[in-house]
Design an enzyme around this catalytic site. Structure first.
Site, PDB file in Angstrom:
ATOM      1  N   CYS A 235       0.838  -1.202   0.000  1.00  0.00           N
ATOM      2  CA  CYS A 235       0.000   0.000   0.000  1.00  0.00           C
ATOM      3  C   CYS A 235       0.875   1.254   0.000  1.00  0.00           C
ATOM      4  CB  CYS A 235      -0.965  -0.056   1.189  1.00  0.00           C
ATOM      5  SG  CYS A 235      -2.347   1.078   1.032  1.00  0.00           S
TER       6      CYS A 235
ATOM      7  N   HIS B 163      -3.524  -5.727   0.860  1.00  0.00           N
ATOM      8  CA  HIS B 163      -2.894  -5.944   2.166  1.00  0.00           C
ATOM      9  C   HIS B 163      -2.857  -7.426   2.536  1.00  0.00           C
ATOM     10  CE1 HIS B 163      -2.604  -1.783   3.742  1.00  0.00           C
ATOM     11  NE2 HIS B 163      -3.633  -1.545   2.947  1.00  0.00           N
TER      12      HIS B 163
ATOM     13  N   GLU C 284      -1.235  -8.764   4.859  1.00  0.00           N
ATOM     14  CA  GLU C 284      -1.179  -8.922   6.321  1.00  0.00           C
ATOM     15  C   GLU C 284      -2.574  -8.853   6.949  1.00  0.00           C
ATOM     16  OE1 GLU C 284      -0.758  -6.203   4.728  1.00  0.00           O
ATOM     17  OE2 GLU C 284      -1.161  -4.425   5.927  1.00  0.00           O
TER      18      GLU C 284
END
Lengths: 235, 753
Positions: free
Chosen positions: A86, A203, A205
């Site tokens: 990002c 993302h 994560e």
């Protein structure tokens, strides 16, 4: 093996990346303050999401001048792994470590949603544990994720397999409707020529634990660990 | 200072003549201009709660889990495992009415700093928004600005916006409501308070520099809106979320190193309120020199510095030996951390400007000396008319019309999916959001434990308008059921009482009744009020908003893996109603159906059956523990059929439908029952659940034990919502795709229209 998660003053996904690497996967990980110049302890670096220095100018435009970035250039030259997620991707673009630039989403709004991604290249240290063409579900959350590059750059990225992730529909087709931000060629993630710098807007994560609705992102970090362990796919 | 008496500047500052006289009498002299300004802001309705304090005292505020109740920057509740949750809701209505982007943005900034001031890391936000009709061009402007302001500020902070509500109705057209709830987590030992203890300790300002922005912001917040309000844009503060993010990290570090004795946000009334309140809580005094306050503009005088509402600033009371440590942390984050004064035992707030005394006022007089008013209360005229409502005035629709009504309700902007709003908010950052916006209450995991935090905000102003006492109690029970359908136990609430001018006896009556209804419901459900905010004078062009006492509720999920979600899971599961669906004309009172299908806002909503609500909460938490439910969804706007439709929409593949008959609810042969009221009437003491047929006896047993009516009304099926009459005649069948389409496009279509 040790991962470093770079912390710019306005990073806000730093602890999320740290959590996945350290607590979920169980690999050594440390925060790296943006004024740090010594990265010799680390084999892999994460430039996390957030608003590095407020990003009032252009996302990542100030971060590229931070002290840690001088060392990141050397880190990359040494062939170590860097993943920019990002805002981290935006910083890699501003820093010239990846080609192209980010425009505002074509919807002119921030977008936080789940998207489908097709893994276009699995011969990278970041995606080697995915199946070629596999469709995965990963969240995005950004205002500037509309990837842009000159036609010849796009052509080269495509030709050399450096488009690693693409926005697709549930059946894997890169349609206009499946493109959440207007990115050229539905590009969600690209890799550098050498193959050790990966930038992506989604993302991973945020989808590495089943309680969060998907574990599809975990293999990005596991791929990095495997590559570092085996030395495969590293230049 | 004879000129002060002659020009009467207090009137322009929002003080009454009698209040000025009181100040003079208590002070024993005339205040100077700076002192007068300080009184004006701290004695504003916004800061002093002059008209609401006597009523607020009637709310229950204590409970076994409450660690900090009202009076501090935010309430704090014990959630076990040596952890505590700080949470509070606050309004930013008037700033948002004239400058929606900055108004909403700084509303977030303020409430986040309140949570931070308790020593907690802010981890979640919810927004409760009210606007005029979506087709009104002004609504589009306000709505767009508010939503992007929340996104612009909240997303940058890295605090997920996980829920809230948006409701559209005409009375909010000129005066939108922007209420923001923030929650934070801390260890018990990290709890901080806003007291200026320890004579000799150092007063520091940390964060942004001080400018002329926002002067008299809270005075503006304490007045009605009129044509002139646009000119008050200068009173609206400007937010800098990056600075706020730095401030959060820096303050958490400063507190962690043990340097901070007391801490307080510099929000409304800025330096004046933070100094006066911290000293008043500790029974001390402060001497500060505003020449030492970092400023962003030149030539600011004491009046301007004391009243500035520049954002992203905190007041810290620091142990004298830890000042250097605080300065070091400030420098690390690139923030000002300036020593501006000391704690004294004088009981006064003494303000110097480069050594020259500019103001000296007893802190108790400033912070606690404002008069309290109990104005006249009179039952509003309009209620006589709205209560005349009877079923006969509403044409009963044919069965053939039901499908159209259902789709219209699902597309109504008050019921339709709010995805066009929440997709602009980063609701996933911090990776704790397990159930995000759009599916009822938000559920967040607490890393390192099995637990989950559950949050919701609720209030249907239309119901409060029609019956303030019932409507406010309804807001509490609805919030509690919203929390309970996840399987969590409701713990405590924070409230934001949004009303018109208390000087209007009819409005004051609404406020009084609403507080009473809220108090009764909170007592019955054992969910004390741990803090909140009162926003009065919400009027534009002489018209008050719907009375809107927003409830923000905290619940605790003991085992997040056992949480219950609203979508159906398996075809063949039984569908049942727990609680009471009235099915009579009165249950149409104030319903979305009545307004959308018949253009009426009328009736007299029932007061919620609090015992029943309590029983349903018990049933749901026990069912969650036992793991016997597949889904649970509470009934709210749109009634039973809309609740079922939502469980279909959120259903798993292959379980996105339901066939039901109200027969088991006891409709056969009763004259007071109407089909439209059965399907669309509103009640706040019912939930729809689904479960495997093999669990039926256990669910029924748990309901019996808690005196909760239990009625199996149908089965989960693949992909359509169907309704049979009590006689077994199929009168409605709608494919779920069609239902989902209406639901997901309703809001955007309304805003476009």
């Amino acid at each position: 093996m040790k991962f470093g998660v770079v912390v710019f003053p306005g990073s806000n996904c730093d602890s999320d990346a740290y959590h996945v690497i350290k607590d979920v996967i169980g690999v050594d990980c440390e925060y790296v303050w943006h004024e740090t110049r010594d990265l010799s302890d680390f084999q892999a670096l994460v430039l996390p999401g957030g608003f590095s220095y407020g990003d009032y100018l252009r996302c990542g435009a100030l971060a590229r001048f931070s002290p840690v970035m001088d060392s990141v250039y050397r880190f990359v030259d040494e062939g170590k792994l860097v993943i920019g997620i990002c805002n981290g991707f935006q910083i890699l673009l501003e820093a010239g470590l990846l080609p192209g630039a980010m425009l505002s989403n074509n919807v002119l709004e921030f977008r936080c949603q789940w998207v489908n991604l097709r893994v276009e290249n699995t011969k990278t240290p970041f995606t080697c544990l995915y199946e070629p063409g596999e469709v995965i579900r990963v969240p995005i959350a950004h205002h500037e994720g509309n990837y842009y590059a000159e036609p010849e750059v796009l052509e080269e990225l495509e030709r050399t397999g450096r488009v690693v992730l693409r926005y697709v529909d549930a059946s894997g087709n890169p349609t206009a409707e499946a493109n959440p931000n207007g990115a050229a060629h539905n590009i969600a993630g690209i890799i550098n020529e050498k193959g050790n710098v990966f930038g992506l807007m989604p993302h991973p994560e945020r989808c590495s634990e089943s309680i969060l609705g998907s574990r599809d992102g975990r293999r990005v970090f596991l791929s990095m660990i495997k590559s570092l362990e085996t030395g495969a796919l590293l230049s | 200072m004879a000129e002060i008496s002659q020009t009467a500047p207090w009137r322009e500052m929002g003080l009454k003549d009698s209040e000025y006289e009181l100040i003079k009498e208590r002070l024993g002299r005339e205040p100077n201009y700076t002192e007068l300004g300080m009184f004006a802001v701290l004695w504003s309705e916004h800061c002093a709660y002059k008209h609401s304090k006597p009523l607020l005292k009637t709310l229950p505020t204590k409970g076994p889990a409450v660690l900090v109740g009202p009076g501090e920057n935010a309430g704090v509740v014990d959630i076990g495992d040596n952890l505590a949750c700080a949470f509070k809701i606050e309004s930013h209505n008037h700033p948002s009415a004239v400058e929606p982007y900055q108004g909403a943005a700084t509303g977030i900034g303020g409430i986040v700093r309140d949570i931070l001031a308790m020593g907690a890391r802010p981890v979640l936000l919810l927004d409760s928004l009210r606007f005029g009709p979506p087709e009104d061009p002004k609504t589009k402007f306000l709505f767009g600005g508010v939503v992007s302001g929340i996104a612009g500020y909240g997303n940058c902070l890295g605090i997920p916006t996980v829920g809230g509500e948006v409701f559209f109705a005409k009375p909010y057209a000129g005066n939108p409501l922007v209420n923001v709830l923030c929650g934070g987590i801390m260890k018990h030992e990290d709890l901080h308070k806003g007291g200026a203890y320890g004579v000799g300790n150092v007063v520091m300002v940390v964060g942004h520099s001080t400018g002329r922005d926002g002067i008299h912001g809270c005075t503006f917040a304490s007045d009605v809106l009129d044509d002139d309000s646009e000119s008050k844009r200068i009173n609206v503060q400007v937010g800098d979320p990056f600075m706020e993010k730095l401030l959060i990290e820096a303050c958490l570090e400063m507190m962690a190193c043990g340097a901070v004795v007391g801490i307080q946000d510099m929000g409304a009334a800025g330096l004046t309120s933070s100094c006066a309140e911290t000293a008043a809580r500790a029974g001390t005094g402060l001497v500060i020199d505003i020449g030492k306050v970092p400023m962003r503009e030149e030539g600011m005088n004491a009046y301007e510095v004391m009243l500035s509402e520049s954002q992203e600033r905190m007041l810290l009371i620091v142990s004298a030996d830890k000042v250097d440590e605080v300065k070091r942390i400030g420098a690390k984050w690139g923030l000002h951390a300036a020593e501006i004064g000391r704690v004294t035992d004088s009981g006064n707030l003494e303000v110097l400007h480069n050594g020259v005394l500019e103001a000296s006022i007893p802190v108790s007089l400033l912070a606690m000396g404002a008069p309290e008013y109990t104005p006249e209360a009179r039952e509003p005229e309009y209620l006589r008319k709205t209560r005349e409502f009877s079923g006969e005035s509403v044409r009963a629709p044919e069965f053939s019309e039901m499908k159209g009504i259902l789709l219209k309700l699902l597309a109504s902007p008050n019921i339709a999916s709010k995805e066009p709003v929440f997709r602009q908010y980063d609701y996933m950052v911090r990776t704790d959001t397990v159930e995000g916006p759009g599916r009822g209450a938000a559920v967040l995991r607490i890393k390192g434990t099995k637990k989950g935090l559950v949050f919701t905000t609720d209030c249907n102003g239309r119901l409060v308008y029609l019956n303030p006492k019932a409507g406010a109690a309804w807001a509490v029970t609805e919030a509690a059921l919203n929390v309970a359908v996840t399987g969590a136990k409701p713990l405590a609430i924070t409230n934001c009482l949004n009303f018109g001018s208390p000087e209007n006896p009819e409005v004051y009556w609404q406020l009084k009744e609403a507080v009473q209804g809220m108090a009764e419901a909170c007592k019955a459900l054992e969910t004390p009020v741990t803090g909140g905010n009162v926003s009065l004078y919400n009027e534009s062009d002489g018209e008050a908003i719907y009375p809107t006492p927003i409830v923000g509720m905290l619940g605790l999920c003991e085992d997040i893996e056992k949480r219950i979600t609203p979508g159906f899971k398996n075809a063949g599961d039984l569908v049942a109603v727990l609680g009471k669906v009235w099915g009579d004309a009165r249950s149409l009172s104030g319903s979305e159906y009545l307004e959308v299908a018949h253009g009426m806002v009328a009736g007299d909503p029932r007061e919620p059956a609090l015992d029943l609500a309590r029983g349903i909460i018990e049933v749901l938490t026990e069912c969650a523990r036992e793991g016997v439910l597949s889904s649970a969804q509470d009934l709210s706007e749109g009634g039973l059929l809309v609740a079922l439709a939502e469980s279909c929409i959120h259903g798993e593949e292959g379980a996105r439908g339901c066939a039901m008959s109200p027969k088991a609810l006891g409709c056969g042969g009763r004259e007071d029952i109407r089909a439209d009221a059965m399907l669309f009437g509103e009640t706040n003491t019912a939930v729809v659940v689904s479960f495997a047929a093999s669990n039926e006896e256990q669910v029924a047993h748990i309901c019996r034990q808690n005196n909760v009516p239990f009625a199996v009304i149908g089965r989960v099926q693949e992909s359509a919502l169907a309704v049979d009459t009590c006689g077994g005649l199929r009168v409605l069948e709608v494919p779920t795709d069609e239902i989902a389409h209406a639901y997901s496009h309703g809001l955007e279509d309304s805003l476009r229209g």
